[in-house]
Design an enzyme around this catalytic site. Structure first.
Site, short mmCIF file in Angstrom:
data_model
loop_
_atom_site.label_atom_id
_atom_site.label_comp_id
_atom_site.label_asym_id
_atom_site.label_seq_id
_atom_site.Cartn_x
_atom_site.Cartn_y
_atom_site.Cartn_z
CD GLU A 105 -66.78 65.34 -9.63
OE1 GLU A 105 -67.16 66.29 -10.34
OE2 GLU A 105 -65.76 64.67 -9.90
CB CYS A 132 -73.77 69.84 -10.75
SG CYS A 132 -73.49 68.36 -11.74
CD GLU A 167 -75.15 75.18 -7.64
OE1 GLU A 167 -74.84 75.03 -6.44
OE2 GLU A 167 -74.95 74.30 -8.50
P1 NAD Z 1 -75.49 69.02 0.09
O1 NAD Z 1 -74.07 69.40 0.14
O2 NAD Z 1 -76.43 69.68 0.97
O3 NAD Z 1 -75.66 67.45 0.34
C1 NAD Z 1 -74.97 66.46 -0.40
C2 NAD Z 1 -74.86 65.20 0.43
O4 NAD Z 1 -74.04 65.47 1.56
C3 NAD Z 1 -76.18 64.69 0.98
O5 NAD Z 1 -76.19 63.28 0.94
C4 NAD Z 1 -76.15 65.18 2.42
O6 NAD Z 1 -76.95 64.42 3.29
C5 NAD Z 1 -74.68 65.02 2.74
N1 NAD Z 1 -74.21 65.83 3.87
C6 NAD Z 1 -74.80 66.88 4.45
N2 NAD Z 1 -74.02 67.35 5.45
C7 NAD Z 1 -72.91 66.59 5.48
C8 NAD Z 1 -71.71 66.58 6.26
N3 NAD Z 1 -71.50 67.48 7.22
N4 NAD Z 1 -70.77 65.65 6.01
C9 NAD Z 1 -70.94 64.76 5.01
N5 NAD Z 1 -72.05 64.71 4.25
C10 NAD Z 1 -73.03 65.61 4.47
O7 NAD Z 1 -75.91 69.22 -1.45
P2 NAD Z 1 -77.35 69.01 -2.08
O8 NAD Z 1 -78.18 70.21 -1.77
O9 NAD Z 1 -77.89 67.69 -1.74
O10 NAD Z 1 -76.99 68.99 -3.64
C11 NAD Z 1 -76.99 70.13 -4.42
C12 NAD Z 1 -75.58 70.61 -4.67
O11 NAD Z 1 -74.83 69.57 -5.25
C13 NAD Z 1 -75.53 71.74 -5.67
O12 NAD Z 1 -74.60 72.70 -5.23
C14 NAD Z 1 -75.02 71.06 -6.93
O13 NAD Z 1 -74.37 71.92 -7.82
C15 NAD Z 1 -74.11 70.02 -6.37
N6 NAD Z 1 -73.92 68.92 -7.33
C16 NAD Z 1 -72.70 68.79 -7.93
C17 NAD Z 1 -72.50 67.78 -8.88
C18 NAD Z 1 -71.18 67.63 -9.59
O14 NAD Z 1 -70.96 66.59 -10.23
N7 NAD Z 1 -70.29 68.59 -9.54
C19 NAD Z 1 -73.55 66.91 -9.18
C20 NAD Z 1 -74.77 67.08 -8.54
C21 NAD Z 1 -74.93 68.09 -7.60
#
Ligand code: NAD
Length: 516
Positions: A253, A287, A385
């Site tokens: 997601e 999101c 975004e």
């Molecule tokens: P991110 O990708 O930086 O982090 C998300 C999660 O992944 C965090 O828990 C982080 O610690 C973890 N992570 C970081 N590096 C990783 C790796 N190499 N392997 C596995 N996990 C890892 O995203 P963010 O900045 O926390 O969130 C914002 C983004 O999330 C935005 O792009 C937003 O649109 C998206 N989002 C999508 C939805 C949806 O339902 N489509 C919902 C909420 C947020």
């Protein structure tokens, strides 16, 4: 409750539920004040392995207790989420900087999803007869087996709702879970998880880890029988590849650049009010929130004026009650990203119709709700975004032009159509490349429809949460087909020679009666 209350015994009690032995901690900042909220214990890859081992043991009994028991436990948890809402709202607001109303959206969504899967899991996943290819000779059934232990990785923006939307269907289907909480949302997740543990979910069944994104995240992916990831497209792509390399499935997601189309038959003032909520809810750190508006020329002047007036009247500030309309960004990194997008747009010729600057007088990460126009493809905020309180308005001369502009993006998460005619809006919805389309609403219509799938097309992800689709992610379908013995299938050339004529007749009859 204040940030300082949270640094006391409650925080210590909550973080004691983390699987964590490294002894290292990471500071977590309270967005309303900029003060250190608490030092979060950081898990290691070894802790993740321990969490999986414990969850695997707990999952065997959880699977065995069956649907009726799981349903009763989850319905109790639903009630506890509601009973504990004020404490949960305080923690959620303190950790995220969002308003109380938008924090409440998370509790509502979490409770709805919990009820939905508690009540529907048994029916969706019960063993069913399917039509066999050869009636009378073969009988066929399909049953569902839980995947085992699911790895869930969640971001900071909607910690309670997004956790529950993945974890609870996984549990309802009989799985265990190991979840990597984003450090900024860990307290909210731990506090809401307590409602489930107190209702009867075994603690080891739902392990929580936190810490370094790559180290802990990789370990979560490597131990999982299925992976649910919510976060950025960049990280999600890595997570999906890593899971696939072990032939483990994943739902991803990811991000969006969500468009809103305002047609020429709207009431511009009402449309502007709804648009403002769709854009600035949770400071745009959602999101599915709207970042692009395409408005029909005939209503553009009135709509834009009403929107700007509404934005300028929003009450922004830190408050652990319902007195504010917009809150704070969640972190210094978010503030820097939003500021960079606005500065870049202004430097390249965008016009600021409202907002545009930080509000350090309100708190360290506050930024004004911002409305831009004259945004062009060379600007970062045109296609990337922002994930913040910034929207770009563009005027269009036809619905076709609006549809083409809305679809001209690598993302495909959410879209919205405002129209005086629902029939017209539905026709346009069918032409939009987005996993959800909201009519005369920004995102809440689809987000609250727990019986309907939610997810992204194109770079916004793979797989769906919510609805039956969100449950079927967590099971393996197993077909059990049996020879009835009433007639035997041919085993030798001679038997085939006798049977083929009968089988051709059977094929023709089955087609004739339109049998599936
Ligand atoms: P991110 O990708 O930086 O982090 C998300 C999660 O992944 C965090 O828990 C982080 O610690 C973890 N992570 C970081 N590096 C990783 C790796 N190499 N392997 C596995 N996990 C890892 O995203 P963010 O900045 O926390 O969130 C914002 C983004 O999330 C935005 O792009 C937003 O649109 C998206 N989002 C999508 C939805 C949806 O339902 N489509 C919902 C909420 C947020």
């Amino acid at each position: 409750m204040s940030a300082s209350t949270l640094t006391g015994p409650l925080t210590a009690e909550l973080v004691s539920d983390l699987t964590c032995t490294s002894g290292e901690t990471l500071p977590v900042i309270a967005p309303f004040t900029g003060a250190i909220l608490h030092e979060l214990p950081a898990s290691s890859a070894a802790d993740v392995a321990d969490a999986y081992a414990a969850a695997r043991i707990a999952q065997r009994s959880w699977r065995a207790v069956g649907f009726a028991h799981r349903r009763a436990v989850l319905l109790r948890a639903h009630d506890l989420l509601i009973e504990r809402r004020n404490e949960l709202l305080d923690i959620l607001q303190t950790e995220s900087g969002k308003t109380r109303g938008q924090a409440f959206e998370e509790i509502f969504e979490g409770a709805s999803v919990t009820r939905y899967y508690a009540v529907s899991a048994r029916n969706v996943l019960r063993t069913r007869r399917r039509r066999s290819g050869i009636p009378i000779v073969i009988k066929t059934r399909v049953s569902y087996k839980p995947k085992g232990v699911v790895g869930v990785i969640t971001p900071w923006n909607y910690p309670i709702a997004l956790s529950i939307m993945d974890v609870i269907p996984a549990l309802a289907a009989g799985n265990g879970v190991v979840q990597k909480a984003d450090n900024q949302g860990a307290l909210s997740i731990l506090a809401s998880r307590r409602a489930f543990i107190d209702a009867g979910v075994p603690a080891a069944l739902w392990g929580i880890v936190a810490g370094d994104g790559a180290e802990v995240g990789n370990a979560v992916v490597d131990g999982a029988d299925y992976v649910c990831f919510t976060g950025s497209t960049a990280t999600g792509t890595k997570v999906g590849e890593r899971a696939t390399s072990r032939l483990v499935g994943s739902s991803l997601e990811l991000g969006g650049k969500n468009p809103l189309i305002v047609l020429d038959d709207v009431d511009p003032v009402t449309a502007a009010k709804d648009a403002v909520y769709a854009v600035f809810s949770s400071m745009g750190q959602l999101c599915v929130s709207i970042e692009r508006i395409y408005v029909a020329r005939s209503v553009a002047t009135q709509f834009t004026a009403a929107l700007v007036e509404r934005v300028n009247s929003l009450h922004q500030g830190p408050a652990l009650d319902y007195s504010t309309d917009v809150g704070s960004l969640t972190s210094a990194a978010q503030l820097a990203r939003v500021q960079a997008h606005v500065d870049d747009a202004v430097a390249k010729g965008a016009t600021v119709l409202a907002g545009g600057t930080a509000r350090p007088d309100l708190g360290p990460f506050f930024f004004e709700p911002t409305v831009l126009t004259d945004v062009s493809p060379d600007m970062q905020c045109f296609a990337h975004e922002t994930f913040g309180p910034v929207v770009a308005i563009a005027i269009v001369d036809s619905a076709d032009e609006a549809i083409a502009a809305a679809n001209a993006t690598e993302f495909g998460l959410n879209a919205s159509v405002f129209s005086g005619s629902v029939a017209r809006a539905r026709r346009i919805a069918d032409l939009l490349d987005a996993g959800s389309v909201n009519i005369n609403e920004g995102y809440r219509a689809s987000f609250s429809s727990t019986d309907a799938p939610m997810g992204g097309m194109k770079q916004s992800g793979m797989g769906r949460r919510n609805g039956h689709e969100g449950l079927l992610r967590f099971v393996e379908a197993r077909t059990v087909a049996e020879a009835t013995g009433i007639l035997t299938l041919p085993r030798t050339g001679t038997e085939w020679a006798k049977m083929t004529g009968l089988m051709i007749v059977a094929l023709r009859v089955l087609k004739g009666v339109r049998r599936r």
